[in-house]
Design a protein around this motif. Structure first.
Motif, PDB file in Angstrom:
ATOM      1  N   LEU A 135       1.201  23.996  14.603  1.00 43.49           N
ATOM      2  CA  LEU A 135       2.421  23.273  14.268  1.00 43.49           C
ATOM      3  C   LEU A 135       2.499  21.920  14.957  1.00 43.49           C
ATOM      4  N   ALA A 136       2.082  21.847  16.202  1.00 45.08           N
ATOM      5  CA  ALA A 136       2.149  20.581  16.942  1.00 45.08           C
ATOM      6  C   ALA A 136       1.237  19.534  16.298  1.00 45.08           C
ATOM      7  N   LYS A 137       0.003  19.919  15.981  1.00 38.88           N
ATOM      8  CA  LYS A 137      -0.931  18.977  15.357  1.00 38.88           C
ATOM      9  C   LYS A 137      -0.461  18.567  13.968  1.00 38.88           C
ATOM     10  N   ALA A 138       0.040  19.540  13.208  1.00 39.96           N
ATOM     11  CA  ALA A 138       0.513  19.229  11.857  1.00 39.96           C
ATOM     12  C   ALA A 138       1.717  18.297  11.894  1.00 39.96           C
ATOM     13  N   THR A 139       2.585  18.497  12.879  1.00 34.83           N
ATOM     14  CA  THR A 139       3.760  17.629  13.005  1.00 34.83           C
ATOM     15  C   THR A 139       3.348  16.191  13.281  1.00 34.83           C
ATOM     16  N   LYS A 140       2.376  16.018  14.154  1.00 36.04           N
ATOM     17  CA  LYS A 140       1.916  14.663  14.456  1.00 36.04           C
ATOM     18  C   LYS A 140       1.259  14.021  13.240  1.00 36.04           C
ATOM     19  N   ARG A 141       0.385  14.782  12.560  1.00 35.70           N
ATOM     20  CA  ARG A 141      -0.319  14.211  11.424  1.00 35.70           C
ATOM     21  C   ARG A 141       0.652  13.850  10.293  1.00 35.70           C
ATOM     22  N   LEU A 142       1.581  14.736   9.993  1.00 34.74           N
ATOM     23  CA  LEU A 142       2.531  14.465   8.924  1.00 34.74           C
ATOM     24  C   LEU A 142       3.488  13.334   9.298  1.00 34.74           C
ATOM     25  N   THR A 143       3.929  13.301  10.544  1.00 34.80           N
ATOM     26  CA  THR A 143       4.804  12.214  10.997  1.00 34.80           C
ATOM     27  C   THR A 143       4.104  10.868  10.877  1.00 34.80           C
ATOM     28  N   ASP A 144       2.860  10.816  11.339  1.00 35.38           N
ATOM     29  CA  ASP A 144       2.091   9.568  11.243  1.00 35.38           C
ATOM     30  C   ASP A 144       1.909   9.143   9.786  1.00 35.38           C
ATOM     31  N   THR A 145       1.648  10.116   8.914  1.00 35.50           N
ATOM     32  CA  THR A 145       1.459   9.795   7.501  1.00 35.50           C
ATOM     33  C   THR A 145       2.744   9.287   6.872  1.00 35.50           C
ATOM     34  N   LEU A 146       3.861   9.902   7.195  1.00 33.63           N
ATOM     35  CA  LEU A 146       5.143   9.453   6.632  1.00 33.63           C
ATOM     36  C   LEU A 146       5.473   8.034   7.085  1.00 33.63           C
ATOM     37  N   LYS A 147       5.234   7.746   8.355  1.00 30.65           N
ATOM     38  CA  LYS A 147       5.481   6.392   8.856  1.00 30.65           C
ATOM     39  C   LYS A 147       4.560   5.387   8.167  1.00 30.65           C
ATOM     40  N   TRP A 148       3.305   5.794   7.946  1.00 31.55           N
ATOM     41  CA  TRP A 148       2.348   4.933   7.240  1.00 31.55           C
ATOM     42  C   TRP A 148       2.786   4.694   5.808  1.00 31.55           C
ATOM     43  N   ARG A 149       3.284   5.727   5.149  1.00 33.19           N
ATOM     44  CA  ARG A 149       3.735   5.576   3.765  1.00 33.19           C
ATOM     45  C   ARG A 149       4.949   4.659   3.669  1.00 33.19           C
ATOM     46  N   VAL A 150       5.832   4.741   4.631  1.00 31.87           N
ATOM     47  CA  VAL A 150       6.995   3.832   4.650  1.00 31.87           C
ATOM     48  C   VAL A 150       6.528   2.391   4.824  1.00 31.87           C
ATOM     49  N   ALA A 151       5.567   2.182   5.707  1.00 30.18           N
ATOM     50  CA  ALA A 151       5.111   0.809   5.997  1.00 30.18           C
ATOM     51  C   ALA A 151       4.239   0.236   4.886  1.00 30.18           C
ATOM     52  N   GLU A 152       3.370   1.054   4.289  1.00 37.96           N
ATOM     53  CA  GLU A 152       2.371   0.555   3.341  1.00 37.96           C
ATOM     54  C   GLU A 152       2.749   0.723   1.874  1.00 37.96           C
ATOM     55  N   ARG A 153       3.629   1.647   1.568  1.00 40.70           N
ATOM     56  CA  ARG A 153       4.020   1.941   0.187  1.00 40.70           C
ATOM     57  C   ARG A 153       2.793   2.138  -0.710  1.00 40.70           C
ATOM     58  N   PRO A 154       1.916   3.076  -0.357  1.00 40.88           N
ATOM     59  CA  PRO A 154       0.667   3.241  -1.117  1.00 40.88           C
ATOM     60  C   PRO A 154       0.902   3.624  -2.571  1.00 40.88           C
ATOM     61  N   GLU A 155       2.029   4.257  -2.868  1.00 35.54           N
ATOM     62  CA  GLU A 155       2.305   4.685  -4.244  1.00 35.54           C
ATOM     63  C   GLU A 155       2.611   3.517  -5.180  1.00 35.54           C
ATOM     64  N   THR A 156       2.717   2.305  -4.623  1.00 34.10           N
ATOM     65  CA  THR A 156       3.007   1.125  -5.447  1.00 34.10           C
ATOM     66  C   THR A 156       1.812   0.182  -5.571  1.00 34.10           C
ATOM     67  N   ARG A 157       0.701   0.510  -4.906  1.00 31.51           N
ATOM     68  CA  ARG A 157      -0.378  -0.470  -4.768  1.00 31.51           C
ATOM     69  C   ARG A 157      -1.639  -0.094  -5.533  1.00 31.51           C
ATOM     70  N   VAL A 158      -2.408  -1.119  -5.865  1.00 29.37           N
ATOM     71  CA  VAL A 158      -3.758  -0.930  -6.378  1.00 29.37           C
ATOM     72  C   VAL A 158      -4.693  -1.785  -5.522  1.00 29.37           C
ATOM     73  N   CYS A 159      -5.971  -1.644  -5.746  1.00 27.95           N
ATOM     74  CA  CYS A 159      -6.977  -2.333  -4.941  1.00 27.95           C
ATOM     75  C   CYS A 159      -6.893  -3.847  -5.142  1.00 27.95           C
ATOM     76  N   SER A 160      -6.636  -4.575  -4.069  1.00 32.81           N
ATOM     77  CA  SER A 160      -6.469  -6.033  -4.171  1.00 32.81           C
ATOM     78  C   SER A 160      -7.765  -6.722  -4.580  1.00 32.81           C
ATOM     79  N   ALA A 161      -8.905  -6.192  -4.146  1.00 34.83           N
ATOM     80  CA  ALA A 161     -10.183  -6.811  -4.522  1.00 34.83           C
ATOM     81  C   ALA A 161     -10.421  -6.695  -6.021  1.00 34.83           C
ATOM     82  N   CYS A 162     -10.094  -5.532  -6.593  1.00 36.58           N
ATOM     83  CA  CYS A 162     -10.350  -5.300  -8.017  1.00 36.58           C
ATOM     84  C   CYS A 162      -9.445  -6.129  -8.924  1.00 36.58           C
ATOM     85  N   ILE A 163      -8.239  -6.418  -8.486  1.00 34.47           N
ATOM     86  CA  ILE A 163      -7.330  -7.148  -9.377  1.00 34.47           C
ATOM     87  C   ILE A 163      -7.307  -8.648  -9.100  1.00 34.47           C
TER      88      ILE A 163
END
Length: 349
Positions: free
Chosen positions: A62-90
């Motif tokens: 649980l401790a490791k999963a909490t850290k990994r999921l917390t880090d991922t959620l913070k990353w998703r808030v900062a990067e918004r990966p669900e809105t992006r595509v590869c900048s090199a390709c476009i």
């Protein structure tokens, strides 16, 4: 199927910890609730299935999963990966990368195919960004557990010293481990030459041991490279139509390399809905130093976007729509927008 906490080496079908302690799942969900309360996008993304996936990735710790999921959620808030595509390709080169969602395996897991030689860009950061694009396009289209994963077929037929930078593998594998755990069912490496052995040893030194166990080496359809025979492995994982598509793609890239290497672009094909004609986009984006070369047709009508049944499924249509929406602003893709057969959808919220 393996039902123990760990999956045996070489087993690309089993899942670790198929049964989880639901009290631990509840505890992990509560631990990240403050982040979810602050952001609608991550609240929609962080379903119970995703909470379970992160707990499974850390084998119930649980401790490791909490850290990994917390880090991922913070990353998703900062990067918004669900809105992006590869900048090199476009923006830089429509042929920057050749790693794409192209079908399903026999169990309904997603099939990702990549050809290392067709990828023009060798930069670690943009290769990781392209991996993120592929995985984000997969996410909403994956099947329920235990088939909420993808099988990655990697073709090495034009692997060279220019592909020997371990930083590329490190950037991509780090992304997978941190933010997309338990998504990779396995990697099937086709036609890997002896040159790859040194890089593979270097990668194994820092890669997640669980990921290393998920690798299989397969001889190419031309008989080159090391590993198991091509046909039995393809038959194990894919139906006849998908296997035929993979064989046609790999064979075309070997037999017609000089023609297709300059012209194949999954990004252009997806934008315009034209997957069996290659290089047509060069007339729209001519080189400053060379005249555009004439387009070429795929062998026997072969479509680089996937086999016919895959191109008819909802997931294929969803991916095409998302790519057109997220990539419409690109310096290159904006010039392809009017060729999309169904028009460009409004940007996603």
């Amino acid at each position: 199927m393996t039902t123990d906490d760990e999956v045996a080496e070489g087993d690309l079908h089993g899942r670790a910890m198929p049964v989880l302690n639901q009290d631990d799942v509840d505890a992990l969900a509560r631990a990240v609730q403050p982040i979810l309360d602050s952001d609608e996008a991550v609240r929609r993304w962080c379903t119970r299935a995703n909470v379970e996936r992160f707990l499974r990735a850390d084998r119930g710790n649980l401790a490791k999963a909490t850290k990994r999921l917390t880090d991922t959620l913070k990353w998703r808030v900062a990067e918004r990966p669900e809105t992006r595509v590869c900048s090199a390709c476009i923006n830089k080169d429509l042929r920057s990368h050749y790693m794409n969602f192209v079908g399903w395996d026999r169990r309904g897991r997603a099939l990702v195919y990549s050809d290392i030689g067709l990828a023009k860009d060798k930069t670690p950061s943009t290769n990781a960004e392209h991996c993120m694009q592929v995985l984000e396009l997969l996410e909403p289209n994956l099947r329920p557990f235990p088939n909420d994963q993808y099988v990655w077929v990697v073709d090495f037929h034009q692997f060279s010293v220019y592909d020997m930078n371990p930083s590329v593998a490190s950037a991509c594998l780090g992304l997978f481990a941190r933010s997309y755990p338990e998504r990779l069912a396995g990697m099937i490496m086709v036609g890997a030459p002896m040159l790859f052995n040194g890089l593979y040893r270097a990668v194994c030194a820092f890669a997640d041991p669980v990921t290393v166990k998920k690798v299989r080496f397969v001889v190419g359809p031309d008989g080159k490279g090391g590993g198991k025979a091509f046909d039995p492995v393809m038959d194990e994982f894919f139906d006849a139509e998908t296997k035929a598509w993979l064989a046609a793609e790999m064979t075309e890239n070997r037999k017609r390399w000089k023609e297709v290497a300059k012209r194949k672009s999954w990004m252009a094909a997806t934008f315009a809905g034209r997957g069996s004609t290659h290089g047509w986009w060069q007339t729209l984006q001519p080189s400053k130093t060379k005249p555009p070369e004439p387009p070429v047709e795929g062998e026997g009508g072969h479509d680089i976007r996937g086999c016919e049944s895959f191109r008819a499924c909802d997931a294929f249509k969803n991916v095409a729509q998302a790519v057109r929406s997220r990539g419409a602003h690109g310096a290159l893709t904006s010039r392809l927008a009017d060729l999309a057969p169904e028009g460009i959808p409004e940007p996603e919220e």
